[in-house]
Scaffold this active site. Structure first.
Site, PDB file in Angstrom:
ATOM      1  N   ARG A  39      24.626   5.238 -41.117  1.00 43.37           N
ATOM      2  CA  ARG A  39      24.744   3.783 -41.270  1.00 43.37           C
ATOM      3  C   ARG A  39      24.330   3.036 -40.004  1.00 43.37           C
ATOM      4  NH1 ARG A  39      30.510   3.245 -44.586  1.00 43.37           N
ATOM      5  NH2 ARG A  39      29.624   3.583 -46.647  1.00 43.37           N
ATOM      6  N   LYS A 202      35.868  10.124 -60.691  1.00 46.47           N
ATOM      7  CA  LYS A 202      36.358   8.854 -61.249  1.00 46.47           C
ATOM      8  C   LYS A 202      35.438   8.302 -62.331  1.00 46.47           C
ATOM      9  CE  LYS A 202      38.959   7.400 -57.160  1.00 46.47           C
ATOM     10  NZ  LYS A 202      39.116   6.364 -56.122  1.00 46.47           N
ATOM     11  N   GLY A 360      29.362   9.254 -50.536  1.00 45.84           N
ATOM     12  CA  GLY A 360      29.680  10.107 -49.392  1.00 45.84           C
ATOM     13  C   GLY A 360      29.617  11.589 -49.663  1.00 45.84           C
TER      14      GLY A 360
END
Length: 402
Positions: A39, A202, A360
């Site tokens: 990042r 999820k 991630g």
């Protein structure tokens, strides 16, 4: 992209650029050594552009979740030496984000200098989206730059409220531009066949994505733990496999019926899985159909037939997006599915396909095999990327064009 100004549209000479970056990087808890600097590296071109224009840079970032309280373990001080080394200039630091002390430091900045502010989430007003707090932040710069794709789906003060005070003097950085362009290459403008692979656990956060992608892409591959609720909705036996809290099987049944009716998108689930009798690397294992997992056993990876099937589709694709692992890749004995998929995407990329990987865990899996430089684009925002796949304009982008 046509309506979004970028840093290339501005000359920053003698101007103070208030740059929202995402330096929320994983670090070693003891030494504060940066584990993954992606990042930060991706934001450097934006900072360097402003410096080369003889502008002044004020950096805003968050780190971790301090919940509105000052804490040494969440301080951004550890980034100073790293950033100084990368930019090859001294980096100034302010322990405050608003007020007279930081305003004084900014007034003393010279052209080409960089000031890093302390963790913006030390102020509870940031996550609350407080208007007055945003106004105080806006006084720190002449031009606002959002280069924090990873948090551009958050309605936080520095992302969505601060830009309001800059009128026409606001834009996105090079990192944001690349992220937006990469997603456009997948959604609607990608070269067919377009394949999207969704894994992870999820399912609740990906229902809207799946609904949006049907009839938009050529192949939708669903693996990992998020496949088990679908199998359950079809009447399959998933044993003790992880099933996300999303309990509404009727919605999943409706999605299954929807993709069975349409002609464009072919949706595939794993055919077989590697199951274990406990959640550990040394567990007893066997390979079974994903529809027939016995009680007392759990699926921890996709099986060889599934790997072969998924990889065949990936290898024939010209545009590929991947988010979420296919199994518990942290355990060596259950990493085969994820690493095989990663390798297949690398091969497809080498053969000319465009590949975008986000999340991630997916990026961590790439880095385990040192594949990260062999992908067309690594996304710096898992959550922001997923929100974009729902065909939604991110709040941080909307704030720039409104």
């Amino acid at each position: 992209m046509e309506n979004i100004k970028t840093v290339s549209d501005f000359n920053f000479k003698n101007k103070i650029a208030l740059v929202r970056v995402d330096f929320n990087v994983p670090v070693n808890n003891q030494s504060f050594q940066i584990i993954d600097d992606t990042r930060i590296l991706y934001s450097l071109p934006t900072i360097q552009k402003i410096i080369s224009d003889s502008g002044k840079v004020v950096l805003i970032s968050h780190f971790g979740r301090p919940k509105g309280k000052c804490s040494k373990i969440y301080s951004l001080r550890f980034i100073i030496s790293y950033l100084s080394k990368k930019l090859k200039i001294p980096i100034k630091f302010s322990e405050y984000c608003i007020g007279e002390a930081v305003e004084k430091k900014i007034s003393e900045l010279k052209n080409g200098e960089v000031l890093l502010l302390e963790n913006i989430r030390f102020y509870k007003e940031e996550e609350e989206g407080n208007e007055y707090f945003a106004f105080q932040l806006s006084k720190l710069g002449d031009i606002y730059v959002n280069d924090a794709f990873g948090v551009s789906h958050r309605p936080h003060a520095s992302i969505t409220i601060v830009p309001k005070f800059f009128r026409e003097k606001k834009c996105i950085g090079f990192l944001m531009k690349k992220e937006i362009q990469s997603l456009k290459k997948v959604l609607g403008k990608g070269i067919a066949p377009i394949t999207i692979l969704l894994g992870g656990a999820k399912i609740s956060s990906k229902i809207a994505i799946i609904e949006n992608l049907i009839n938009l892409v050529d192949y939708l591959l669903i693996g990992g733990a998020m496949s088990y609720p679908f199998i359950k909705a079809q009447g399959g036996q998933v044993g003790d496999s992880l099933v996300d809290e999303y309990k509404n099987l009727k919605v999943l049944q409706k999605i299954i019926e929807q993709y069975q009716k349409q002609k464009k998108t072919k949706v595939f689930f794993p055919k077989d899985v590697i199951i274990a009798d406990s959640f550990k690397n040394s567990a007893k294992t066997k390979i079974v159909s994903i529809h027939s997992i016995p009680n007392g056993w759990m699926g921890l990876d996709i099986g060889p037939a599934s790997i072969k099937h998924f990889c065949k589709i990936i290898n024939s694709s010209r545009t590929i997006l991947w988010n979420g692992p296919l199994g518990v890749f942290e355990f060596k004995n259950f990493s085969s599915g994820t690493t095989s998929i990663a390798k297949s995407i690398v091969i497809a990329t080498e053969n000319g396909a465009f590949s975008l990987v986000g999340g991630g865990d997916s990026i961590a899996a790439l880095k385990m095999k040192k594949y990260e430089t062999k992908i067309s684009c690594l996304s710096t925002g898992g959550g922001a990327m997923l929100e974009s796949l729902k065909n939604k304009m991110l709040p941080g982008i909307k704030a720039i064009i409104s």
